[in-house]
Design a protein around this motif. Sequence first.
Motif, PDB file in Angstrom:
ATOM      1  N   VAL A  23      20.734   5.431  -0.948  1.00 20.72           N
ATOM      2  CA  VAL A  23      20.694   6.562  -0.016  1.00 20.72           C
ATOM      3  C   VAL A  23      19.363   7.295  -0.150  1.00 20.72           C
ATOM      4  CG1 VAL A  23      21.712   8.832   0.465  1.00 20.72           C
ATOM      5  CG2 VAL A  23      23.196   6.845   0.136  1.00 20.72           C
ATOM      6  N   LEU A  24      18.927   7.510  -1.382  1.00 20.80           N
ATOM      7  CA  LEU A  24      17.652   8.189  -1.623  1.00 20.80           C
ATOM      8  C   LEU A  24      16.486   7.371  -1.051  1.00 20.80           C
ATOM      9  CD1 LEU A  24      16.349  10.638  -3.089  1.00 20.80           C
ATOM     10  CD2 LEU A  24      16.055   9.103  -5.044  1.00 20.80           C
ATOM     11  N   ILE A  25      16.488   6.075  -1.302  1.00 19.53           N
ATOM     12  CA  ILE A  25      15.433   5.198  -0.777  1.00 19.53           C
ATOM     13  C   ILE A  25      15.431   5.224   0.746  1.00 19.53           C
ATOM     14  CG2 ILE A  25      14.726   2.776  -0.535  1.00 19.53           C
ATOM     15  CD1 ILE A  25      15.670   2.406  -3.483  1.00 19.53           C
ATOM     16  N   ASP A  26      16.595   5.143   1.342  1.00 18.33           N
ATOM     17  CA  ASP A  26      16.674   5.159   2.803  1.00 18.33           C
ATOM     18  C   ASP A  26      16.144   6.462   3.390  1.00 18.33           C
ATOM     19  OD1 ASP A  26      17.694   2.600   2.893  1.00 18.33           O
ATOM     20  OD2 ASP A  26      19.782   3.233   3.157  1.00 18.33           O
ATOM     21  N   ARG A  27      16.455   7.585   2.740  1.00 21.61           N
ATOM     22  CA  ARG A  27      15.943   8.875   3.213  1.00 21.61           C
ATOM     23  C   ARG A  27      14.425   8.919   3.142  1.00 21.61           C
ATOM     24  NH1 ARG A  27      18.424  13.469  -0.055  1.00 21.61           N
ATOM     25  NH2 ARG A  27      16.960  14.668   1.206  1.00 21.61           N
ATOM     26  N   ALA A  28      13.892   8.469   2.018  1.00 23.79           N
ATOM     27  CA  ALA A  28      12.433   8.478   1.831  1.00 23.79           C
ATOM     28  C   ALA A  28      11.758   7.521   2.809  1.00 23.79           C
ATOM     29  CB  ALA A  28      12.088   8.107   0.387  1.00 23.79           C
ATOM     30  N   ALA A  29      12.342   6.355   3.010  1.00 21.23           N
ATOM     31  CA  ALA A  29      11.773   5.379   3.945  1.00 21.23           C
ATOM     32  C   ALA A  29      11.741   5.946   5.356  1.00 21.23           C
ATOM     33  CB  ALA A  29      12.582   4.079   3.899  1.00 21.23           C
ATOM     34  N   LYS A  30      12.793   6.624   5.741  1.00 20.42           N
ATOM     35  CA  LYS A  30      12.854   7.210   7.075  1.00 20.42           C
ATOM     36  C   LYS A  30      11.763   8.261   7.261  1.00 20.42           C
ATOM     37  CE  LYS A  30      15.975   9.423  10.335  1.00 20.42           C
ATOM     38  NZ  LYS A  30      17.318   9.959  10.567  1.00 20.42           N
ATOM     39  N   ILE A  31      11.575   9.095   6.240  1.00 19.36           N
ATOM     40  CA  ILE A  31      10.533  10.123   6.309  1.00 19.36           C
ATOM     41  C   ILE A  31       9.162   9.495   6.482  1.00 19.36           C
ATOM     42  CG2 ILE A  31       9.295  11.835   4.889  1.00 19.36           C
ATOM     43  CD1 ILE A  31      12.032  12.646   3.764  1.00 19.36           C
ATOM     44  N   SER A  37      13.034  -2.217   3.365  1.00 20.36           N
ATOM     45  CA  SER A  37      12.307  -3.300   2.701  1.00 20.36           C
ATOM     46  C   SER A  37      10.827  -2.959   2.526  1.00 20.36           C
ATOM     47  CB  SER A  37      12.434  -4.607   3.495  1.00 20.36           C
ATOM     48  OG  SER A  37      13.756  -5.079   3.455  1.00 20.36           O
ATOM     49  N   ASP A  38      10.196  -2.473   3.590  1.00 18.13           N
ATOM     50  CA  ASP A  38       8.781  -2.130   3.495  1.00 18.13           C
ATOM     51  C   ASP A  38       8.543  -1.020   2.481  1.00 18.13           C
ATOM     52  OD1 ASP A  38       7.935  -4.062   5.253  1.00 18.13           O
ATOM     53  OD2 ASP A  38       7.825  -2.710   6.978  1.00 18.13           O
ATOM     54  N   PHE A  39       9.435  -0.038   2.445  1.00 15.10           N
ATOM     55  CA  PHE A  39       9.303   1.061   1.494  1.00 15.10           C
ATOM     56  C   PHE A  39       9.404   0.551   0.059  1.00 15.10           C
ATOM     57  CE2 PHE A  39      10.768   4.610  -1.071  1.00 15.10           C
ATOM     58  CZ  PHE A  39       9.918   5.615  -0.679  1.00 15.10           C
ATOM     59  N   ILE A  41       8.953  -2.560  -1.030  1.00 19.92           N
ATOM     60  CA  ILE A  41       7.818  -3.447  -1.318  1.00 19.92           C
ATOM     61  C   ILE A  41       6.571  -2.627  -1.624  1.00 19.92           C
ATOM     62  CG2 ILE A  41       6.226  -5.125  -0.286  1.00 19.92           C
ATOM     63  CD1 ILE A  41       8.729  -6.244   1.221  1.00 19.92           C
ATOM     64  N   ASP A  42       6.287  -1.602  -0.808  1.00 20.81           N
ATOM     65  CA  ASP A  42       5.115  -0.756  -1.046  1.00 20.81           C
ATOM     66  C   ASP A  42       5.194  -0.078  -2.413  1.00 20.81           C
ATOM     67  OD1 ASP A  42       4.081  -1.444   1.414  1.00 20.81           O
ATOM     68  OD2 ASP A  42       4.576   0.472   2.377  1.00 20.81           O
ATOM     69  N   ALA A  43       6.365   0.456  -2.757  1.00 16.76           N
ATOM     70  CA  ALA A  43       6.532   1.146  -4.038  1.00 16.76           C
ATOM     71  C   ALA A  43       6.377   0.167  -5.203  1.00 16.76           C
ATOM     72  CB  ALA A  43       7.897   1.829  -4.092  1.00 16.76           C
ATOM     73  N   ALA A  44       6.955  -1.010  -5.084  1.00 17.63           N
ATOM     74  CA  ALA A  44       6.841  -2.008  -6.146  1.00 17.63           C
ATOM     75  C   ALA A  44       5.394  -2.484  -6.281  1.00 17.63           C
ATOM     76  CB  ALA A  44       7.761  -3.188  -5.861  1.00 17.63           C
ATOM     77  N   TYR A  45       4.706  -2.638  -5.161  1.00 12.15           N
ATOM     78  CA  TYR A  45       3.314  -3.075  -5.171  1.00 12.15           C
ATOM     79  C   TYR A  45       2.430  -2.061  -5.894  1.00 12.15           C
ATOM     80  CZ  TYR A  45      -1.043  -5.081  -3.392  1.00 12.15           C
ATOM     81  OH  TYR A  45      -2.282  -5.648  -3.294  1.00 12.15           O
ATOM     82  N   ARG A  46       2.627  -0.768  -5.575  1.00 12.10           N
ATOM     83  CA  ARG A  46       1.849   0.288  -6.240  1.00 12.10           C
ATOM     84  C   ARG A  46       2.140   0.324  -7.737  1.00 12.10           C
ATOM     85  NH1 ARG A  46       3.382   3.096  -1.765  1.00 12.10           N
ATOM     86  NH2 ARG A  46       4.894   4.316  -2.944  1.00 12.10           N
ATOM     87  N   ALA A  47       3.412   0.173  -8.099  1.00 13.15           N
ATOM     88  CA  ALA A  47       3.778   0.187  -9.521  1.00 13.15           C
ATOM     89  C   ALA A  47       3.167  -1.011 -10.246  1.00 13.15           C
ATOM     90  CB  ALA A  47       5.300   0.187  -9.676  1.00 13.15           C
ATOM     91  N   ALA A  48       3.134  -2.168  -9.600  1.00 11.78           N
ATOM     92  CA  ALA A  48       2.537  -3.358 -10.208  1.00 11.78           C
ATOM     93  C   ALA A  48       1.038  -3.175 -10.401  1.00 11.78           C
ATOM     94  CB  ALA A  48       2.816  -4.586  -9.341  1.00 11.78           C
ATOM     95  N   GLU A  49       0.371  -2.607  -9.399  1.00 11.12           N
ATOM     96  CA  GLU A  49      -1.069  -2.345  -9.524  1.00 11.12           C
ATOM     97  C   GLU A  49      -1.346  -1.383 -10.674  1.00 11.12           C
ATOM     98  OE1 GLU A  49      -3.395  -2.813  -5.340  1.00 11.12           O
ATOM     99  OE2 GLU A  49      -2.280  -0.949  -5.605  1.00 11.12           O
TER     100      GLU A  49
END
Length: 93
Positions: A23-31, A37-39, A41-49
């Motif tokens: 629910v939290l992820i969906d709210r943030a993605a909507k904002i 999925s894109d949200f 992936i972007d968060a995981a990509y930044r954390a990996a970098e």
Amino acid sequence: MATKDHDAHAKPVNLRIREDILVLIDRAAKIRGKTRSDFIIDAAYRAAEDALLGQTLVKVDAESYQHYLDILDRPASGEGFARLMIAPKPWQD
């Protein structure tokens, strides 16, 4: 971040996520105007970098390294340092 070119080589990933986190992820993605999925992936990509950048190795020649150590061994000084030392400390009343 994802493009049609990249989507052709995309691999599926299955995740088990608690409902409250979803629910939290969906709210943030909507904002952000992104899909879930894109949200993620972007968060995981930044954390990996960030994780990999923290492991970066910098190699220099012996002379440059010694210069670096010499600078670190110098006592702190200068106008900026003097101002810092007389600035009020938040933990002191």
